[in-house]
Design a protein around this motif. Structure first.
Motif, PDB file in Angstrom:
ATOM      1  N   ARG A  51       0.936  -1.197   0.165  1.00 15.30           N
ATOM      2  CA  ARG A  51       0.062  -0.004   0.088  1.00 15.30           C
ATOM      3  C   ARG A  51       0.882   1.237   0.129  1.00 15.30           C
ATOM      4  O   ARG A  51       0.758   2.145   1.068  1.00 15.30           O
ATOM      5  N   THR A  52       1.783   1.536  -1.208  1.00 17.34           N
ATOM      6  CA  THR A  52       2.660   2.612  -1.149  1.00 17.34           C
ATOM      7  C   THR A  52       2.166   3.245  -3.015  1.00 17.34           C
ATOM      8  O   THR A  52       1.717   2.240  -3.527  1.00 17.34           O
ATOM      9  N   MET A  53       2.984   3.911  -3.082  1.00 16.20           N
ATOM     10  CA  MET A  53       2.835   4.406  -4.427  1.00 16.20           C
ATOM     11  C   MET A  53       3.523   3.553  -5.654  1.00 16.20           C
ATOM     12  O   MET A  53       3.047   3.347  -6.588  1.00 16.20           O
ATOM     13  N   TRP A  54       4.234   2.734  -4.994  1.00 11.79           N
ATOM     14  CA  TRP A  54       5.145   1.632  -5.634  1.00 11.79           C
ATOM     15  C   TRP A  54       4.265   0.394  -6.429  1.00 11.79           C
ATOM     16  O   TRP A  54       4.638  -0.386  -6.928  1.00 11.79           O
ATOM     17  N   GLU A  85      13.653   1.459 -13.196  1.00  8.70           N
ATOM     18  CA  GLU A  85      13.995  -0.105 -13.580  1.00  8.70           C
ATOM     19  C   GLU A  85      13.217  -1.048 -12.940  1.00  8.70           C
ATOM     20  O   GLU A  85      12.762  -0.916 -11.763  1.00  8.70           O
ATOM     21  N   GLU A  86      13.060  -2.214 -13.480  1.00  7.85           N
ATOM     22  CA  GLU A  86      12.575  -3.488 -12.800  1.00  7.85           C
ATOM     23  C   GLU A  86      13.288  -3.913 -11.283  1.00  7.85           C
ATOM     24  O   GLU A  86      12.748  -4.308 -10.438  1.00  7.85           O
ATOM     25  N   THR A  87      14.662  -3.604 -11.618  1.00  4.04           N
ATOM     26  CA  THR A  87      15.618  -3.812 -10.428  1.00  4.04           C
ATOM     27  C   THR A  87      15.561  -2.635  -9.433  1.00  4.04           C
ATOM     28  O   THR A  87      16.212  -2.903  -8.344  1.00  4.04           O
ATOM     29  N   THR A  88      14.767  -1.559  -9.676  1.00  7.59           N
ATOM     30  CA  THR A  88      15.164  -0.365  -8.454  1.00  7.59           C
ATOM     31  C   THR A  88      14.097  -0.792  -7.194  1.00  7.59           C
ATOM     32  O   THR A  88      12.939  -1.043  -7.278  1.00  7.59           O
ATOM     33  N   GLU A  89      14.955  -0.572  -6.032  1.00 13.63           N
ATOM     34  CA  GLU A  89      14.157  -1.063  -4.768  1.00 13.63           C
ATOM     35  C   GLU A  89      13.249   0.388  -4.795  1.00 13.63           C
ATOM     36  O   GLU A  89      13.478   1.393  -4.888  1.00 13.63           O
ATOM     37  N   ALA A 127      12.445  11.119  -6.896  1.00 16.84           N
ATOM     38  CA  ALA A 127      13.694  11.657  -7.294  1.00 16.84           C
ATOM     39  C   ALA A 127      14.640  10.768  -6.494  1.00 16.84           C
ATOM     40  O   ALA A 127      15.781  10.773  -7.382  1.00 16.84           O
ATOM     41  N   VAL A 128      14.532  10.495  -5.549  1.00 16.94           N
ATOM     42  CA  VAL A 128      15.376   9.504  -4.558  1.00 16.94           C
ATOM     43  C   VAL A 128      15.633   8.315  -5.374  1.00 16.94           C
ATOM     44  O   VAL A 128      16.803   7.959  -5.659  1.00 16.94           O
ATOM     45  N   GLU A 183      19.487   5.333  -9.442  1.00  9.78           N
ATOM     46  CA  GLU A 183      19.911   4.910 -10.565  1.00  9.78           C
ATOM     47  C   GLU A 183      20.811   5.457 -11.248  1.00  9.78           C
ATOM     48  O   GLU A 183      21.601   4.814 -12.129  1.00  9.78           O
ATOM     49  N   ALA A 184      20.982   6.840 -11.091  1.00 12.19           N
ATOM     50  CA  ALA A 184      22.215   7.667 -11.759  1.00 12.19           C
ATOM     51  C   ALA A 184      23.449   7.505 -11.022  1.00 12.19           C
ATOM     52  O   ALA A 184      24.326   8.195 -11.358  1.00 12.19           O
ATOM     53  N   GLY A 185      23.389   6.982  -9.824  1.00 11.34           N
ATOM     54  CA  GLY A 185      24.545   6.751  -8.876  1.00 11.34           C
ATOM     55  C   GLY A 185      24.908   8.225  -8.166  1.00 11.34           C
ATOM     56  O   GLY A 185      26.024   8.357  -7.683  1.00 11.34           O
ATOM     57  N   ALA A 186      23.811   9.186  -7.739  1.00 11.35           N
ATOM     58  CA  ALA A 186      24.271  10.242  -7.163  1.00 11.35           C
ATOM     59  C   ALA A 186      24.310   9.997  -5.813  1.00 11.35           C
ATOM     60  O   ALA A 186      23.439   9.246  -5.237  1.00 11.35           O
TER      61      ALA A 186
END
Length: 413
Positions: free
Chosen positions: A55-58, A67-71, A118-119, A124-127
């Protein structure tokens, strides 16, 4: 990302690969993330969503540019309550009214949705560092979501930002720069700093992924309504990113067949700072205005997402309504006393707009409306006290209490 085709400029139509650090077009236009809806339809259905326990935006990953692998990000963003408010609907003269309280997100604002996105994209960008300018809510939401993810933040706010929001920023460990000037000057300084040091850019008008986070409020509203679209969805408008995101989310749902009709939008702005609504009424593009309202989160005289906002309002055949600071204060009390919902001034501006449209006879007993509260009242307690007044202050004595009740005209039953 299998579900995303590219980013496309809303002005010139140029396309760009959907990289994590995507910003604006070379012509200066804002980009729109374009999806492969045919691919999404294969994987996302009402039945699939009904089986999900998250029950979150995800929960809407198929419609998000990750990406499919993004936590998922650490804080629980999204799935805020949607309250059916029959008493307030009857008072205003509406067929049905729901209040979406997005002030119950982790840092107290709808903008947590954009900051969580944004986070995710910064990861994903490695920032390691994210920065933005803000009148308050975007700043505190970024600082909180970034802190939970272990990322550093540099936040630029105008010096008029409420202390409650600045306190959040400092508590979350952000490096806060209070700019002695307008939001436009604050934005410009943040732009220069981001370019100089190469920080990940969370500014909503620059980063096209931010609206993709905000649009999840539309998904939740329609799912919570059993996929039955209301006639109108009302939302407060500042830089234009939120209403643009809301419309994008609604169009997504329509494109993949989860809803069979699109609601109309209600754009609510403070009459002391309403460049977008003024453009709706006059036709053509928006022009800058001074920032003369106490509703700081929507006091944006130069809306960076104004073009997207205007497209959303016009495409939806929406309504534009401006309200005074006094009407905003009254809406703050109305929501509190009839619904138990505590919104900050900018957060209740949509409800103030709905009330005004009902009083003008533009909305009536045939309409169903959702009003989105975009920020929690605890962010600006000073103005809440101004709206509602001070408490009764007396010594600890029954006679003093009786006198106070008498003087105030309070009859205890």
């Amino acid at each position: 990302m299998k579900n995303v085709k590219y980013g496309q400029c809303i002005k010139c139509g140029k396309t760009y690969p959907a990289t994590p650090d995507l910003t604006t077009c070379t012509c200066g236009g804002v980009l729109e993330i374009v999806y492969d809806y045919d691919e999404i339809k294969k994987r996302l259905t009402k039945a699939v969503l009904a089986e999900r326990t998250e029950r979150t935006m995800w929960r809407y990953r198929e419609l998000l540019p990750i990406e499919e692998t993004t936590e998922p990000t650490p804080l629980r963003v999204g799935w805020s309550p949607l309250y059916d408010e029959p008493r307030l609907a009857a008072q205003l003269g509406l067929k049905q009214l729901w209040v979406k309280d997005d002030g119950l997100n982790p840092t107290g604002a709808l903008k947590d949705r954009a900051s969580a996105m944004a986070v995710a994209k910064a990861r994903e960008a490695g920032a390691g560092v994210i920065a933005c300018s803000s009148t308050g809510n975007a700043a505190s939401s970024l600082a909180g979501n970034a802190a939970a993810a272990g990322l550093a933040t540099y936040i630029f706010v105008p010096s008029r930002a409420p202390k409650g929001k600045v306190a959040q920023l400092m508590t979350f460990g952000a490096t806060v720069i209070s700019v002695q000037g307008s939001y436009e000057e604050t934005f410009e300084l943040s732009r220069q700093a981001i370019n100089r040091w190469g920080w990940y850019n969370r500014n909503a008008a620059i980063n096209p992924y931010l609206s993709e986070g905000k649009k999840t409020v539309a998904y939740e509203i329609l799912e919570q309504l059993g996929w039955q679209a209301p006639d109108y969805i009302a939302i407060s408008v500042g830089d234009g990113c939120t209403i643009a995101g809301l419309w994008k989310g609604l169009k997504d749902l329509y494109a993949v067949g989860l809803i069979d009709r699109l609601p109309r939008l209600i754009s609510a702005q403070a009459e002391g700072c309403c460049p977008i609504n003024r453009a709706v009424v006059r036709g053509g593009g928006w022009e800058p205005m001074e920032e003369n309202t106490f509703a700081d989160s929507i006091a944006v005289g130069v809306p960076r997402n104004g073009d997207k906002a205007l497209m959303a309002i016009r495409e939806s055949r929406g309504l534009a309504v401006n309200v005074s600071d006094r009407e905003i204060m009254e809406a703050q009390q109305l929501l509190g006393r009839s619904c138990g919902v505590f919104g900050e001034p900018a957060g209740v501006t949509a409800t103030a707009g709905v009330k005004k449209l009902c009083e003008q006879g533009i909305l009536g007993r045939e309409e169903t409306v959702v009003s989105v509260v975009t920020g929690n009242g605890l962010k600006d307690v000073a103005n809440a006290i101004k709206a509602c007044g001070e408490p009764i202050s007396i010594p600890g004595d029954m006679n003093a209490l009786l006198r106070a009740f008498s003087d105030s005209g309070i009859v205890v039953e």
